[in-house]
Structures are given as structure tokens and as C-alpha cells.
Motif scaffolding. Structure first.
Motif, short mmCIF file in Angstrom:
data_model
loop_
_atom_site.label_atom_id
_atom_site.label_comp_id
_atom_site.label_asym_id
_atom_site.label_seq_id
_atom_site.Cartn_x
_atom_site.Cartn_y
_atom_site.Cartn_z
N LYS A 1 29.88 85.80 37.42
CA LYS A 1 28.66 86.57 37.63
C LYS A 1 29.02 87.89 38.29
O LYS A 1 29.74 87.92 39.29
CB LYS A 1 27.65 85.81 38.49
N ILE A 2 28.50 88.97 37.73
CA ILE A 2 28.67 90.31 38.30
C ILE A 2 27.31 90.77 38.79
O ILE A 2 26.35 90.82 38.01
CB ILE A 2 29.23 91.29 37.26
N ASP A 3 27.20 91.09 40.06
CA ASP A 3 25.94 91.54 40.66
C ASP A 3 26.18 92.92 41.29
O ASP A 3 26.74 93.04 42.37
CB ASP A 3 25.49 90.53 41.72
N SER A 4 25.76 93.95 40.58
CA SER A 4 25.96 95.33 41.02
C SER A 4 24.92 96.21 40.35
O SER A 4 24.58 95.98 39.18
CB SER A 4 27.38 95.80 40.65
N PRO A 5 24.37 97.19 41.04
CA PRO A 5 23.34 98.04 40.41
C PRO A 5 23.81 98.72 39.13
O PRO A 5 23.07 98.83 38.16
CB PRO A 5 23.01 99.06 41.50
N THR A 6 25.06 99.18 39.13
CA THR A 6 25.59 99.90 37.97
C THR A 6 26.90 99.25 37.54
O THR A 6 27.82 99.11 38.33
CB THR A 6 25.84 101.38 38.31
#
Length: 202
Positions: A50-55
Motif C-alpha cells: 500500500k502506498i499512501d501519499s498525496p502525490t
């Protein structure tokens, strides 16, 4: 009264940029392994990420694929999962959770076959700016020598966005209902849908 001295400006987090390949080893896989045979175990299932980043910018290969078996008659592992929770997803790389191929031959004498693994899950979550121009695939693996192909997995897309499949790129969405604002398949692009991965090309 507001105490202005307590104010603090917090800069936004930098974008997550993936420019090189990120390949799971299979040994950390959470997806199902392929069926074993009398010769040995099936291919390992793909890992979960899982990648959780705004951009998020992906220009390399992000792969949670299942592995092919290392022994005769065993099956390929199922694809893992990729969850990207971001406001913006761009780039021209590859996001993949494919099932493992069955590289080894079946046995016509005993009618043992080497089935391929099913595709995994790709979830593009909460994305409002989707300008990803690469390849997205939750395809099932390819069976050989009479072994069955793996079923396609699932790609979950945000509703009401514009999907463009660029020339030379492939999106394999699998089974599901998709609510898109627009769909463009450029000349040379390929979109595959349904559990049997039927194709539409530009």
C-alpha cells in the motif's frame, strides 16, 4: 482569542516518485501459492503493498506478480495486491499484480496439468487527478501445455474520471462495473476487461 505565537506552518509532504523497478520476491507473498504437485510446491503468491501519499509518480515497474512454479505439474501463484491512496497519480511506468504463468509441462500420461495463477488486486483509491499513461494489469497467468489460464483479477478505479489508454500500453481491468467520465483508447493501446480478459484495441 487566538494565540498567534502557537501557529506553525507545516509544509506538504513531498511526492512519492518511483523511477526504478520495485519487484516483490514472492517469498513475502500474501496471495495464494499455486497448487503443489508430487514434484514440489507451486509458485509463490504475490506480495501486498500500500502506498499512501498525496502525490504518486510511477515511471518504473511496480510489480506484485505471482511466481511461476519451479517444479513440473505445479501451478502458478496468484497475483498480490497494490493499493495506491493518493490525490494525484501520474507517470508512464507499470503497475502489475498478475498471476504466475505455468512454465512447466503437464503430463499427458497422468493427465496432470500445470494451471496458471489468477490475477490479484489493484486499487486506485481516492484519486482525483489520474494522468497515469503507463500499463495497469491484474491479468491472470498463461497456462502452457494444456494447463488452464488464470482468471483476471480486479482493478478498482475511482468513479467519473477520464481514462486514456496510451499507444503501446495495456490496461487489464478484470471483472467489474466501471463508471467513467470518458474512455479513450489510442491507436495501438489495449484495454482488456472481464474474467476472460477479452480485448478492445485502439
Amino acid at each position: 482569542m487566538i494565540n498567534e505565537s502557537s501557529w506553525a506552518w507545516v509544509p506538504p509532504p513531498p511526492p512519492m516518485v518511483i523511477t526504478s523497478d520495485f519487484i516483490n520476491s514472492g517469498y513475502l507473498g500474501l496471495a495464494a501459492a499455486g497448487p503443489k504437485s508430487i514434484a514440489g510446491p507451486g509458485g509463490a503468491g504475490g506480495a501486498s503493498l500500500k502506498i499512501d501519499s498525496p502525490t504518486v509518480v510511477i515511471n518504473g515497474t511496480l510489480s506484485m506478480n505471482g511466481e511461476a512454479p519451479k517444479f513440473n505439474f505445479a501451478g502458478g501463484g496468484a497475483g498480490g495486491s497494490v493499493i495506491i491512496a493518493a490525490t494525484s497519480l501520474t507517470g508512464s511506468g507499470t503497475i502489475s499484480a498478475k498471476g504466475g504463468d505455468s512454465d512447466y509441462a503437464g503430463d499427458a500420461t497422468t493427465n496432470l496439468k500445470s494451471p496458471a495463477g489468477a490475477g490479484g488486486l489493484i486499487h486506485l483509491q481516492d484519486i482525483t487527478t489520474l494522468d497515469f499513461q503507463g500499463t495497469v494489469s491484474a491479468a491472470g497467468g498463461t497456462g502452457t501445455n494444456g494447463g488452464s489460464d488464470g482468471s483476471a483479477g480486479v482493478v478498482i478505479l475511482p468513479n467519473n474520471f477520464n481514462l486514456t489508454v496510451k499507444s503501446g500500453k495495456t490496461w487489464v481491468l478484470g471483472e467489474g462495473a466501471y463508471s467513467l467520465a470518458s474512455l479513450t483508447i489510442e491507436n495501438g493501446g489495449t484495454l482488456k476487461t472481464g474474467i476472460d480478459q477479452s480485448s478492445s484495441t485502439g
